[in-house]
Motif scaffolding. Structure first.
Motif, PDB file in Angstrom:
ATOM      1  N   VAL A 144     -51.095  23.481  82.805  1.00 32.62           N
ATOM      2  CA  VAL A 144     -50.132  22.907  81.857  1.00 32.62           C
ATOM      3  C   VAL A 144     -50.687  21.591  81.319  1.00 32.62           C
ATOM      4  O   VAL A 144     -50.967  20.672  82.087  1.00 32.62           O
ATOM      5  N   PRO A 145     -50.853  21.476  80.004  1.00 36.47           N
ATOM      6  CA  PRO A 145     -51.359  20.216  79.445  1.00 36.47           C
ATOM      7  C   PRO A 145     -50.328  19.105  79.614  1.00 36.47           C
ATOM      8  O   PRO A 145     -49.141  19.311  79.372  1.00 36.47           O
ATOM      9  N   VAL A 146     -50.771  17.957  80.048  1.00 38.70           N
ATOM     10  CA  VAL A 146     -49.859  16.833  80.273  1.00 38.70           C
ATOM     11  C   VAL A 146     -49.791  15.957  79.032  1.00 38.70           C
ATOM     12  O   VAL A 146     -50.688  15.940  78.203  1.00 38.70           O
ATOM     13  N   GLY A 147     -48.700  15.236  78.924  1.00 30.71           N
ATOM     14  CA  GLY A 147     -48.553  14.288  77.833  1.00 30.71           C
ATOM     15  C   GLY A 147     -47.968  14.868  76.563  1.00 30.71           C
ATOM     16  O   GLY A 147     -47.758  14.139  75.597  1.00 30.71           O
ATOM     17  N   LEU A 148     -47.704  16.163  76.514  1.00 30.12           N
ATOM     18  CA  LEU A 148     -47.094  16.745  75.330  1.00 30.12           C
ATOM     19  C   LEU A 148     -45.586  16.574  75.419  1.00 30.12           C
ATOM     20  O   LEU A 148     -45.010  16.515  76.501  1.00 30.12           O
ATOM     21  N   SER A 149     -44.926  16.529  74.268  1.00 36.49           N
ATOM     22  CA  SER A 149     -43.500  16.211  74.256  1.00 36.49           C
ATOM     23  C   SER A 149     -42.649  17.221  75.017  1.00 36.49           C
ATOM     24  O   SER A 149     -41.735  16.854  75.726  1.00 36.49           O
ATOM     25  N   GLY A 150     -42.922  18.509  74.889  1.00 34.42           N
ATOM     26  CA  GLY A 150     -42.096  19.512  75.540  1.00 34.42           C
ATOM     27  C   GLY A 150     -42.647  20.018  76.850  1.00 34.42           C
ATOM     28  O   GLY A 150     -42.126  20.964  77.412  1.00 34.42           O
ATOM     29  N   HIS A 151     -43.676  19.408  77.343  1.00 27.13           N
ATOM     30  CA  HIS A 151     -44.346  19.951  78.528  1.00 27.13           C
ATOM     31  C   HIS A 151     -43.522  19.769  79.808  1.00 27.13           C
ATOM     32  O   HIS A 151     -43.653  20.545  80.735  1.00 27.13           O
ATOM     33  N   TRP A 152     -42.672  18.767  79.896  1.00 24.99           N
ATOM     34  CA  TRP A 152     -41.901  18.536  81.120  1.00 24.99           C
ATOM     35  C   TRP A 152     -40.932  19.676  81.388  1.00 24.99           C
ATOM     36  O   TRP A 152     -40.826  20.146  82.512  1.00 24.99           O
ATOM     37  N   PHE A 153     -40.221  20.106  80.333  1.00 28.13           N
ATOM     38  CA  PHE A 153     -39.294  21.222  80.510  1.00 28.13           C
ATOM     39  C   PHE A 153     -40.058  22.486  80.890  1.00 28.13           C
ATOM     40  O   PHE A 153     -39.644  23.222  81.787  1.00 28.13           O
ATOM     41  N   PHE A 154     -41.177  22.734  80.220  1.00 29.32           N
ATOM     42  CA  PHE A 154     -41.977  23.922  80.531  1.00 29.32           C
ATOM     43  C   PHE A 154     -42.486  23.864  81.967  1.00 29.32           C
ATOM     44  O   PHE A 154     -42.475  24.866  82.683  1.00 29.32           O
ATOM     45  N   LEU A 155     -42.914  22.698  82.407  1.00 32.37           N
ATOM     46  CA  LEU A 155     -43.429  22.541  83.766  1.00 32.37           C
ATOM     47  C   LEU A 155     -42.339  22.811  84.807  1.00 32.37           C
ATOM     48  O   LEU A 155     -42.572  23.520  85.795  1.00 32.37           O
ATOM     49  N   ILE A 156     -41.145  22.291  84.574  1.00 26.82           N
ATOM     50  CA  ILE A 156     -40.030  22.520  85.487  1.00 26.82           C
ATOM     51  C   ILE A 156     -39.688  24.010  85.542  1.00 26.82           C
ATOM     52  O   ILE A 156     -39.515  24.590  86.621  1.00 26.82           O
ATOM     53  N   ALA A 157     -39.590  24.630  84.366  1.00 24.33           N
ATOM     54  CA  ALA A 157     -39.256  26.055  84.308  1.00 24.33           C
ATOM     55  C   ALA A 157     -40.351  26.903  84.959  1.00 24.33           C
ATOM     56  O   ALA A 157     -40.053  27.851  85.693  1.00 24.33           O
ATOM     57  N   ALA A 158     -41.605  26.571  84.712  1.00 19.95           N
ATOM     58  CA  ALA A 158     -42.714  27.345  85.276  1.00 19.95           C
ATOM     59  C   ALA A 158     -42.745  27.232  86.799  1.00 19.95           C
ATOM     60  O   ALA A 158     -42.958  28.232  87.500  1.00 19.95           O
ATOM     61  N   ALA A 159     -42.527  26.039  87.332  1.00 14.48           N
ATOM     62  CA  ALA A 159     -42.541  25.859  88.787  1.00 14.48           C
ATOM     63  C   ALA A 159     -41.384  26.626  89.431  1.00 14.48           C
ATOM     64  O   ALA A 159     -41.567  27.296  90.449  1.00 14.48           O
ATOM     65  N   ALA A 160     -40.201  26.532  88.829  1.00 10.94           N
ATOM     66  CA  ALA A 160     -39.040  27.237  89.385  1.00 10.94           C
ATOM     67  C   ALA A 160     -39.229  28.752  89.300  1.00 10.94           C
ATOM     68  O   ALA A 160     -38.939  29.484  90.257  1.00 10.94           O
ATOM     69  N   PHE A 161     -39.729  29.235  88.178  1.00 19.91           N
ATOM     70  CA  PHE A 161     -39.948  30.672  88.003  1.00 19.91           C
ATOM     71  C   PHE A 161     -41.016  31.184  88.969  1.00 19.91           C
ATOM     72  O   PHE A 161     -40.881  32.276  89.537  1.00 19.91           O
ATOM     73  N   ALA A 162     -42.079  30.410  89.162  1.00 20.67           N
ATOM     74  CA  ALA A 162     -43.160  30.831  90.061  1.00 20.67           C
ATOM     75  C   ALA A 162     -42.649  30.989  91.498  1.00 20.67           C
ATOM     76  O   ALA A 162     -42.990  31.947  92.187  1.00 20.67           O
ATOM     77  N   VAL A 163     -41.826  30.061  91.927  1.00 20.95           N
ATOM     78  CA  VAL A 163     -41.277  30.161  93.284  1.00 20.95           C
ATOM     79  C   VAL A 163     -40.274  31.300  93.370  1.00 20.95           C
ATOM     80  O   VAL A 163     -40.272  32.079  94.329  1.00 20.95           O
ATOM     81  N   ALA A 164     -39.408  31.418  92.365  1.00 24.23           N
ATOM     82  CA  ALA A 164     -38.404  32.481  92.379  1.00 24.23           C
ATOM     83  C   ALA A 164     -39.051  33.856  92.379  1.00 24.23           C
ATOM     84  O   ALA A 164     -38.531  34.795  92.993  1.00 24.23           O
ATOM     85  N   SER A 165     -40.179  33.981  91.719  1.00 26.32           N
ATOM     86  CA  SER A 165     -40.838  35.284  91.656  1.00 26.32           C
ATOM     87  C   SER A 165     -41.347  35.742  93.024  1.00 26.32           C
ATOM     88  O   SER A 165     -41.552  36.938  93.235  1.00 26.32           O
ATOM     89  N   LYS A 166     -41.510  34.834  93.951  1.00 28.52           N
ATOM     90  CA  LYS A 166     -41.927  35.214  95.304  1.00 28.52           C
ATOM     91  C   LYS A 166     -40.846  36.007  96.033  1.00 28.52           C
ATOM     92  O   LYS A 166     -41.132  36.712  96.985  1.00 28.52           O
ATOM     93  N   TYR A 167     -39.612  35.854  95.579  1.00 28.85           N
ATOM     94  CA  TYR A 167     -38.509  36.537  96.233  1.00 28.85           C
ATOM     95  C   TYR A 167     -38.151  37.857  95.558  1.00 28.85           C
ATOM     96  O   TYR A 167     -37.231  38.535  95.995  1.00 28.85           O
ATOM     97  N   CYS A 168     -38.846  38.224  94.512  1.00 28.40           N
ATOM     98  CA  CYS A 168     -38.589  39.485  93.828  1.00 28.40           C
ATOM     99  C   CYS A 168     -39.245  40.626  94.589  1.00 28.40           C
ATOM    100  O   CYS A 168     -40.314  40.464  95.174  1.00 28.40           O
ATOM    101  N   ARG A 169     -38.625  41.758  94.521  1.00 28.72           N
ATOM    102  CA  ARG A 169     -39.184  42.959  95.169  1.00 28.72           C
ATOM    103  C   ARG A 169     -39.547  43.975  94.116  1.00 28.72           C
ATOM    104  O   ARG A 169     -38.949  44.020  93.045  1.00 28.72           O
ATOM    105  N   ALA A 170     -40.480  44.795  94.449  1.00 28.37           N
ATOM    106  CA  ALA A 170     -40.852  45.888  93.572  1.00 28.37           C
ATOM    107  C   ALA A 170     -39.730  46.916  93.566  1.00 28.37           C
ATOM    108  O   ALA A 170     -39.043  47.089  94.580  1.00 28.37           O
ATOM    109  N   PRO A 171     -39.505  47.611  92.434  1.00 29.80           N
ATOM    110  CA  PRO A 171     -38.430  48.614  92.391  1.00 29.80           C
ATOM    111  C   PRO A 171     -38.542  49.673  93.475  1.00 29.80           C
ATOM    112  O   PRO A 171     -37.540  50.138  94.003  1.00 29.80           O
ATOM    113  N   SER A 172     -39.755  50.040  93.838  1.00 24.71           N
ATOM    114  CA  SER A 172     -39.916  51.041  94.900  1.00 24.71           C
ATOM    115  C   SER A 172     -39.414  50.516  96.240  1.00 24.71           C
ATOM    116  O   SER A 172     -38.899  51.279  97.052  1.00 24.71           O
ATOM    117  N   GLU A 173     -39.542  49.228  96.495  1.00 24.70           N
ATOM    118  CA  GLU A 173     -39.050  48.648  97.740  1.00 24.70           C
ATOM    119  C   GLU A 173     -37.525  48.589  97.749  1.00 24.70           C
ATOM    120  O   GLU A 173     -36.905  48.741  98.783  1.00 24.70           O
TER     121      GLU A 173
END
Length: 122
Positions: A89-118
Motif C-alpha cells: 500500500v503506497p503511503v502518503g496518498l489522501s485515501g490510503h488510510w481508509f484502504f489500509l484499514i479496510a485491507a487489514a480488516a478484510f485480510a484478517v476476516a478472510s482467515k475465518y472463511c471456509r470453503a463451500p465444500s467444508e
C-alpha cells in the motif's frame, strides 16, 4: 562450521511465526531508515504510522472475530497479516488510510472463511 551449527541451534528454537514476524519487522524498519536518509520517496513517519495502524487494525479485528466465533487466536499471526498488508500500500496518498484499514480488516476476516465444500460437510 561451528558458527553455522550455533546459528542452526538458535533457529531450531525459534518458532516460524516469530521468525516471520521478526523478518517483516526488519523490512519495515529498513524502509523507515531508508526513508530517513532520503533513499525512499516517502516520509518515514508515514511508513511507521501505516505499519502501526495496519497491525493495530489486524490484531483488533482478529480479537473481535475470535471472540464472536469462540475461536482461539494467535496474536503473532494477525501481526504478520498487518505487516504483510502494509507492504504494497503506497503511503502518503489522501485515501490510503481508509484502504489500509479496510485491507487489514478484510485480510484478517478472510482467515475465518471456509470453503463451500467444508461448509456442506457439516
Amino acid at each position: 562450521m561451528r558458527l553455522l551449527t550455533a546459528f542452526e541451534g538458535r533457529l531450531d528454537r525459534l518458532a516460524m511465526h516469530r521468525l516471520t514476524l521478526y523478518a517483516l519487522l526488519a523490512i519495515v524498519l529498513w524502509a523507515v531508515l531508508l526513508s530517513m536518509f532520503g533513499v525512499l520517496g516517502y516520509m518515514w513517519a508515514d511508513i511507521a504510522a501505516a505499519a502501526v495502524l495496519a497491525v493495530v487494525v489486524a490484531v483488533t479485528t482478529n480479537q473481535a472475530i475470535a471472540r464472536v466465533l469462540g475461536a482461539t487466536t494467535d496474536p503473532q499471526s494477525s501481526m504478520i497479516t498487518g505487516l504483510i498488508v502494509v507492504m504494497p500500500v503506497p503511503v502518503g496518498l489522501s485515501g490510503h488510510w481508509f484502504f489500509l484499514i479496510a485491507a487489514a480488516a478484510f485480510a484478517v476476516a478472510s482467515k475465518y472463511c471456509r470453503a463451500p465444500s467444508e461448509m456442506s460437510a457439516k
